[in-house]
Motif scaffolding. Structure first.
Motif, PDB file in Angstrom:
ATOM      1  N   HIS A 184      -3.456   0.983   6.717  1.00 42.56           N
ATOM      2  CA  HIS A 184      -3.008   1.988   7.700  1.00 42.56           C
ATOM      3  C   HIS A 184      -3.815   1.972   8.993  1.00 42.56           C
ATOM      4  CE1 HIS A 184      -6.066   4.325   5.514  1.00 42.56           C
ATOM      5  NE2 HIS A 184      -5.302   4.344   4.444  1.00 42.56           N
ATOM      6  N   HIS A 212       0.975   5.404  -2.135  1.00 42.22           N
ATOM      7  CA  HIS A 212       0.407   6.292  -3.155  1.00 42.22           C
ATOM      8  C   HIS A 212       1.548   6.899  -3.939  1.00 42.22           C
ATOM      9  CE1 HIS A 212      -3.525   5.816  -1.292  1.00 42.22           C
ATOM     10  NE2 HIS A 212      -2.859   5.839  -0.153  1.00 42.22           N
ATOM     11  N   ASP A 266       1.650   4.258   4.734  1.00 40.00           N
ATOM     12  CA  ASP A 266       0.619   4.831   3.884  1.00 40.00           C
ATOM     13  C   ASP A 266       1.230   5.968   3.068  1.00 40.00           C
ATOM     14  OD1 ASP A 266      -1.836   5.206   2.723  1.00 40.00           O
ATOM     15  OD2 ASP A 266      -2.603   6.493   4.318  1.00 40.00           O
ATOM     16  N   LYS A 274     -10.261  -1.572  -4.077  1.00 42.43           N
ATOM     17  CA  LYS A 274      -9.972  -0.646  -2.985  1.00 42.43           C
ATOM     18  C   LYS A 274     -11.279  -0.005  -2.557  1.00 42.43           C
ATOM     19  CE  LYS A 274      -7.501   1.904  -0.187  1.00 42.43           C
ATOM     20  NZ  LYS A 274      -6.778   3.073  -0.632  1.00 42.43           N
ATOM     21  N   ASN A 296       1.195   9.546   3.401  1.00 43.11           N
ATOM     22  CA  ASN A 296       0.288  10.113   4.401  1.00 43.11           C
ATOM     23  C   ASN A 296       0.842  10.164   5.820  1.00 43.11           C
ATOM     24  OD1 ASN A 296      -2.185  10.853   2.997  1.00 43.11           O
ATOM     25  ND2 ASN A 296      -2.145   8.708   2.376  1.00 43.11           N
ATOM     26  N   HIS A 311       0.826  -1.211   0.000  1.00 43.51           N
ATOM     27  CA  HIS A 311       0.000   0.000   0.000  1.00 43.51           C
ATOM     28  C   HIS A 311       0.860   1.261   0.000  1.00 43.51           C
ATOM     29  CE1 HIS A 311      -3.906   2.043   1.278  1.00 43.51           C
ATOM     30  NE2 HIS A 311      -3.005   3.012   1.403  1.00 43.51           N
TER      31      HIS A 311
HETATM   32 ZN   LIG Z   1      -3.527   5.000   1.536  1.00 42.56          ZN
END
Ligand SMILES: [Zn+2]
Lengths: 575, 266
Positions: free
Chosen positions: A273, A61, A389, A181, A392, A59
């Motif tokens: 997360h 981004h 994450d 997702k 994040n 996971h």
């Molecule tokens: Zn995420």
């Protein structure tokens, strides 16, 4: 193709049950082979080093419109950290939202070979694939987001699992997606009506469906199709104090379901997360906040059909971005920094906000503690994965630091005593101070390669050094006989930050710590065959005519331009 | 105090990027070593000695080092970038980013400077006898951390967007400014002895802007409160106090809402 013989390293392979034994590993024609299969190998002396299958990230981004918005609206993220082209390496830049090139290079430097882009807005799948294409070395795939998609909400409202599944199969094919997702189920759509879904029982306006029904419906559709990966959820009320009850309710939706697939996956729900979802209390202050990692893990440890990733806060200045649009809006009102939103018609809405996890604030330190605690309370490390994450909770380049914290109590004590201003309050309101556990290299290998490969349905290719697996091998300058994690925690971080060698797909990509090849990256996607479904076909045509701003013909990710080097996983769900 | 003198000997074809011209980098180096430091013109790396004759030598530390640019540097960027101590005197003009991210020490420019001087600076002084360009004491593009400390004093006029995202320190302009003064300001003080055009204090949260001349067009988000007598930079006068930008969020301190303060001299 080249042959490599990696000699005398300390090998960690949870799949084969190898726990630091000195072994030789052989690579030929892009695959792991028996050492006897080699004829004239290039030898790599791995004596005194740690050898593992290349890392697998479940996971992050790393590609697509919201990452690009992050890069565009944060030029300051590249300030003073860009490096010019050198040798085969092209120009790199960025810290929390690095360029595609730096993304590929940095994963390779950490010995990773596969990364899952965790949220692909279907309408912008072309953009996601263009960035994936431009990210060198690492194999990647992307999960389209379904949890607020109008088709899904309508079918699930009518309990039409077969239609939901047919739509998902169609969408995976046209977007070249990998799995399901599910971000803030129903909540992002509700936000379009000025609301949110704060519990699994809040009703989404107009669609009259609850997050619980969306989660169960998507699990059922996932298992109906038999996809390689399971339903991958980011639950409701991310980041809210007291949200752990919502998280437990989310996880409970998996009860009673068993995995049905041909890929060796045995779980039906992956919660991402989990750190952001394990909060007690009522506020972010030391008087109002508490960790509920133990309570959440007490439940998780009893289940055999759930996996999760940590989402550890790394105490950096980073960029938050999620398809949880309402959360990002809320966040920008807390930290008063800039905010961007990317609404995607009919499908999703992502927000982007810079964020500083300040070690001088109580809450950032407490968030750090919660993430680490989850990893330390976990019983089955094959179901517990290291993530931040990215970006994040922090950049993926901090995974080695997370490994250090998990492996060394001394490193955690150093944080509580020296780095965090509110170490004492964190001891009082979180569990971190009372946990002695120090994870082993074997467990780290479970959390960073064998486990994620299994839950992604890719254990036949990644996560192990078993002959027949992809020739993906990472060699770290870490001597487990010489390094004592309690005395030299910094050496852990350093070793996992700078793989001495990475062999990816049988090709040497990192040699003596330097990037020496741009690799032959592939884009993985799932082609799922279902029986003819005229109703879903009609619904798709209808929605495109009525609502979408593009035509159906312009929606598909097709041709070699977007996915020049595909690896297609075929799934037959027509029976 | 040891002095290094740089005498321009060639006009760069492109702008010279010379972030090595700081007391911190020069400290402990001989003239020959300083001449061997790199500069960039476009994507080409060249040497400081290609463009300047270097005389004298540096002190042991930045604080013991003075740099004199004995001539025109209007095509030389980043003079004094990130310097922490010591001083720089430019006898002519200087290009963009003078004293950007400066931490301490002092830069004096006898001529004028271009844009982005004092970007994100946290301490020290920049003294300019001539005019300053746009984005003086502002934040780097995209960043929310403008000037945070120190002093910038400009004898002449300044361009637009001065003090954008300013959070601390002081900017004093002897003459007039163009549009956008203290946009998103969250602290610190901007003094304009002359006139401002418009958009003064837009989205200002905290801090002070003091204008001795006129503001051609006031922002609608500022409200008159009362008159105050102030001593500013050695001169006493009566000012009308406006608070704003009322369209922006404002913190509370001891129960009171804190606004940006805009003082306009009668
Ligand atoms: Zn995420």
């Amino acid at each position: 193709m080249a042959e490599y013989l990696i000699r005398n390293g300390f090998v960690y392979d949870p799949v084969l049950g190898i726990d630091g034994d000195k072994k030789d590993i052989a690579v030929k024609d892009g695959k792991i082979v028996e050492t006897t299969a080699l004829s004239k190998p290039t030898e790599i002396n791995a004596a005194g080093m740690t050898v593992m299958a290349a890392g697998v990230d479940v996971h992050a981004h790393v590609a697509g419109p919201k990452v690009c918005v992050g890069r565009n609206f944060r030029p300051e993220d590249k300030l003073f950290n860009s490096t010019p082209q050198a040798g085969i390496k092209r120009m790199e830049g960025g810290f929390s939202v690095p360029t595609t090139l730096r993304t590929g290079y940095n994963y390779a430097r950490m010995g990773y070979g596969f990364v899952m882009e965790a949220a692909m807005p279907p309408l912008f799948a072309r953009h996601v694939h263009e960035e994936i294409r431009d990210t060198p070395i690492i194999d990647e795939a992307a999960l389209p987001v379904f949890g607020n998609n109008w088709f899904v909400l309508e079918y699930l409202k009518n309990k039409e699992i077969e239609n939901t599944a047919a739509y998902i199969a169609w969408l995976l094919r046209v977007t070249k997606g990998f799995g399901i997702k599910n971000v803030n189920p129903g909540g992002t759509e509700a936000w379009g009506w000025g609301m949110n879904c704060e519990t699994v029982n809040d009703v989404v306006p107009y669609f009259e469906i609850t997050p619980a029904e969306i989660i169960r419906g998507l699990i059922e559709a996932n298992e109906y199709l038999g996809l390689p990966h399971c339903m991958h959820v980011h639950g409701n009320s991310l980041g809210e104090p007291g949200n752990y009850t919502v998280t437990l309710d989310t996880l409970k939706q998996a009860e009673g379901y068993t995995a049905k697939n041909d890929f060796g996956r045995d779980t039906v729900l992956h919660h991402t997360h989990l750190q952001f979802h394990s909060y007690g209390g009522t506020s972010y202050s030391s008087k109002g906040f508490e960790s509920k990692s133990k309570e959440v893990m007490d439940y998780v440890n009893k289940q055999d059909n759930i996996t999760f990733d940590l989402g550890v806060v790394t105490l950096d200045e980073t960029t938050t971005m999620t398809a949880d649009g309402p959360f990002e809006h809320h966040l920008s009102h807390m930290n008063h920094l800039k905010w961007a939103n990317v609404d995607v018609e009919l499908e999703t809405a992502a927000g982007v906000v810079p964020f500083i996890y300040n070690p001088k604030s109580y809450i950032a330190g407490a968030q750090w503690a919660v993430g680490i605690e989850l990893g330390l309370y976990a019983k089955d490390m094959m179901k517990t994965y290291i993530t931040t994450d990215h970006p994040n909770a922090g950049p993926f380049t901090r995974y080695p630091r997370v490994i250090k914290w998990l492996m060394s109590r001394a490193a955690r004590e150093h944080m509580l005593e020296k780095e965090l201003k509110y170490g004492d309050s964190i001891r009082n309101t979180c569990y971190i101070g009372e946990i002695d556990r120090e994870l082993t290299l074997f467990e780290i290998a479970q959390m960073t390669r064998a486990g994620p490969a299994k839950v992604l349905g890719l254990s036949h290719m990644f996560g192990s050094l078993r002959p027949g697996c992809e020739g993906d091998v990472a060699i770290y300058p870490y001597n487990p006989e010489a390094i004592d994690p309690s005395r030299d925690p910094e050496l852990i971080e350093r070793a996992f930050s700078t793989a001495q060698y990475l062999i990816k797909g049988g090709e040497m990509v990192v040699k003596e710590g330097d990037i020496v090849s741009n690799g032959s990256k592939r884009t993985f996607w799932v082609d799922c065959t279902t029986s003819e479904n005229p109703q879903v076909q009609r619904d798709i045509s209808e929605k495109f005519k009525r609502y979408y701003s593009v035509t159906e013909a312009n929606y598909e990710v097709s041709g070699h331009h977007y996915v020049p080097n595909p690896y297609v996983i075929e799934v037959d769900a027509s029976q | 105090m040891a002095t290094v003198t740089l005498t321009p000997k060639k006009v760069p074809s492109l702008r010279l990027e010379a972030d090595n011209i700081t007391p911190d980098v020069f400290a402990g180096k001989s003239a020959a070593e300083i001449a061997g430091l790199h500069v960039f013109t476009g994507n080409t790396q060249e040497l400081l000695g290609d463009y300047f004759t270097v005389a004298g030598s540096a002190g042991a530390t930045a604080a013991e080092t003075s740099i004199v640019i004995d001539g025109d540097a209007s095509r030389v960027k980043y003079i004094g970038m990130k310097m922490s101590a010591g001083d720089i005197l430019v006898k002519g003009n200087a290009d963009m980013y003078v004293g950007a991210w400066m931490l301490g020490g002092k830069i004096t420019v006898k001529g004028s400077i271009d844009a982005f001087a004092g970007t994100g600076m946290t301490g020290g002084e920049i003294i300019v006898d001539g005019d300053a360009g746009n984005y003086l004491g502002a934040a780097y593009r995209g960043d929310w951390r403008g000037m945070q400390g120190g002093l910038i004093r400009v004898g002449g006029n300044a361009g637009s967007d001065i003090g954008t995202f300013m959070r601390g320190g002081e900017i004093i302009i002897g003459g007039n400014t163009d549009v956008h003064v203290g946009t998103h300001q969250e602290g610190g003080r901007i003094v304009v002895k002359g006139d401002c055009k418009s958009k003064v204090g837009g989205q200002m949260v905290e801090g002070e802007i003091i204008v001795f001349g006129d503001i051609e067009v006031m922002m609608p988000g500022f409200q008159y409160r009362n008159d105050v007598d102030l001593e500013v930079d050695g001169s006493e006068a009566t000012f009308a106090l406006y608070e704003g930008d009322v369209g922006e969020r404002h913190p509370k301190r001891k129960g009171d809402v804190v606004f940006g303060k805009l003082y306009l001299k009668y």
